[in-house]
Write an enzyme that holds these catalytic residues in place. Structure first.
Site, PDB file in Angstrom:
ATOM      1  N   TYR A 154      39.155  -4.521  -2.599  1.00  0.00           N
ATOM      2  CA  TYR A 154      37.934  -4.190  -1.860  1.00  0.00           C
ATOM      3  C   TYR A 154      37.871  -4.965  -0.537  1.00  0.00           C
ATOM      4  O   TYR A 154      37.527  -4.413   0.507  1.00  0.00           O
ATOM      5  CB  TYR A 154      36.730  -4.519  -2.737  1.00  0.00           C
ATOM      6  CG  TYR A 154      35.391  -4.066  -2.213  1.00  0.00           C
ATOM      7  CD1 TYR A 154      35.002  -2.727  -2.278  1.00  0.00           C
ATOM      8  CD2 TYR A 154      34.483  -4.984  -1.688  1.00  0.00           C
ATOM      9  CE1 TYR A 154      33.755  -2.319  -1.828  1.00  0.00           C
ATOM     10  CE2 TYR A 154      33.236  -4.589  -1.230  1.00  0.00           C
ATOM     11  CZ  TYR A 154      32.878  -3.257  -1.309  1.00  0.00           C
ATOM     12  OH  TYR A 154      31.636  -2.855  -0.862  1.00  0.00           O
ATOM     13  N   LYS A 158      37.772  -3.332   3.142  1.00  0.00           N
ATOM     14  CA  LYS A 158      36.656  -3.559   4.057  1.00  0.00           C
ATOM     15  C   LYS A 158      37.095  -4.278   5.331  1.00  0.00           C
ATOM     16  O   LYS A 158      36.530  -4.051   6.409  1.00  0.00           O
ATOM     17  CB  LYS A 158      35.551  -4.338   3.345  1.00  0.00           C
ATOM     18  CG  LYS A 158      34.835  -3.529   2.259  1.00  0.00           C
ATOM     19  CD  LYS A 158      34.299  -2.211   2.774  1.00  0.00           C
ATOM     20  CE  LYS A 158      33.338  -1.548   1.813  1.00  0.00           C
ATOM     21  NZ  LYS A 158      32.843  -0.250   2.322  1.00  0.00           N
TER      22      LYS A 158
END
Length: 253
Positions: A154, A158
């Site tokens: 993640y 991001k």
């Protein structure tokens, strides 16, 4: 409407949480909104609610990592609402685990939705923006881009969204298109509730603990993000591009 461009927005991951709040806000701002999500029933219901409130909206189910589905969804929005000039790349998933436990599928699933999905959506929508010489792209990053235990996939996705955003700003600026990223901190959503559950905590206790570490002494809400999107897609934000805005209740970067 005094603008020469169409006021049509697409929001991905609009079935719930941040995406649904952004869709509601953009509708209130006068945009026709295409709500896109893997959960087709949720976005169709959301679009009906916006229409009942006086807006124009459609809900379209798709997998944002699938090229054909993305192209078809964008074409449907353009046909039914008009050519989109605003894109909010919000669709996202988590598959949290420590690096030594993380599977190939955990890694691939997260990067496919966040990065491949944002790439496919942007490639499909930018042609409508450049044709009208006006556009606004808002990508959802996260404070996790700075690193977060148990989220190597993640965090990488991001962080990638931030480089993606800055490059879009460079490439598309001459066509009147801006690109910015919002990096939320702790936002109370189903996703953070699931994290609390995974950690064996009640959601209320989880939020209270998070709030104590945030300078403004509260966690964020989806509407906090929607307000920021509203500014970034406005006419007044035309000189803001290539920026990452941390909406986290205090400094992060």
């Amino acid at each position: 409407m005094t603008e020469s461009h169409s006021r049509v927005a697409i929001v991905t991951g609009a079935g719930r949480g941040i995406g649904a709040a952004v869709a509601r806000r953009l509708s209130a701002d006068g945009f026709a909104v295409g709500l896109l999500d893997l959960d087709e029933a949720a976005v169709k219901s959301g679009a009906e609610d916006l229409a009942a409130a006086g807006g124009r909206a459609i809900g379209v189910g798709l997998d944002v990592s699938n090229t054909e589905q993305v192209e078809a969804a964008v074409a449907k929005v353009a046909e039914e609402l008009g050519p989109p000039t605003v894109l909010v790349n919000n669709a996202g998933i988590t598959r949290d685990n420590l690096i030594f436990k993380m599977t190939d599928d955990d890694w691939d699933a997260v990067l496919n939705v966040h990065l491949r999905g944002s790439f496919l959506m942007t490639r499909a929508v930018q042609r409508h923006m450049t044709a009208q010489k006006w556009g606004r792209i808002v990508n959802l990053s996260s404070t996790s881009a700075l690193g977060n235990r148990g989220q190597v996939n993640y965090a990488a996705a991001k962080a990638g969204m931030q480089g993606f955003t800055k490059t879009l700003a460079i490439e598309l600026g001459k066509f009147g298109v801006t690109a910015n990223a919002i990096a939320p901190g702790f936002i109370a959503t189903d996703m953070t509730a699931a994290t609390a559950d995974r950690l064996g905590l009640s959601f209320e206790d989880f939020k209270a603990a998070a709030a104590r570490e945030i300078p403004v002494q509260r966690v964020g809400t989806p509407d906090d993000i929607a307000h920021t999107v509203s500014f970034l897609v406005s006419e007044g934000a035309g000189f803001v591009s290539g920026q990452v805005i941390y909406v986290a209740g205090g400094p992060k970067d």
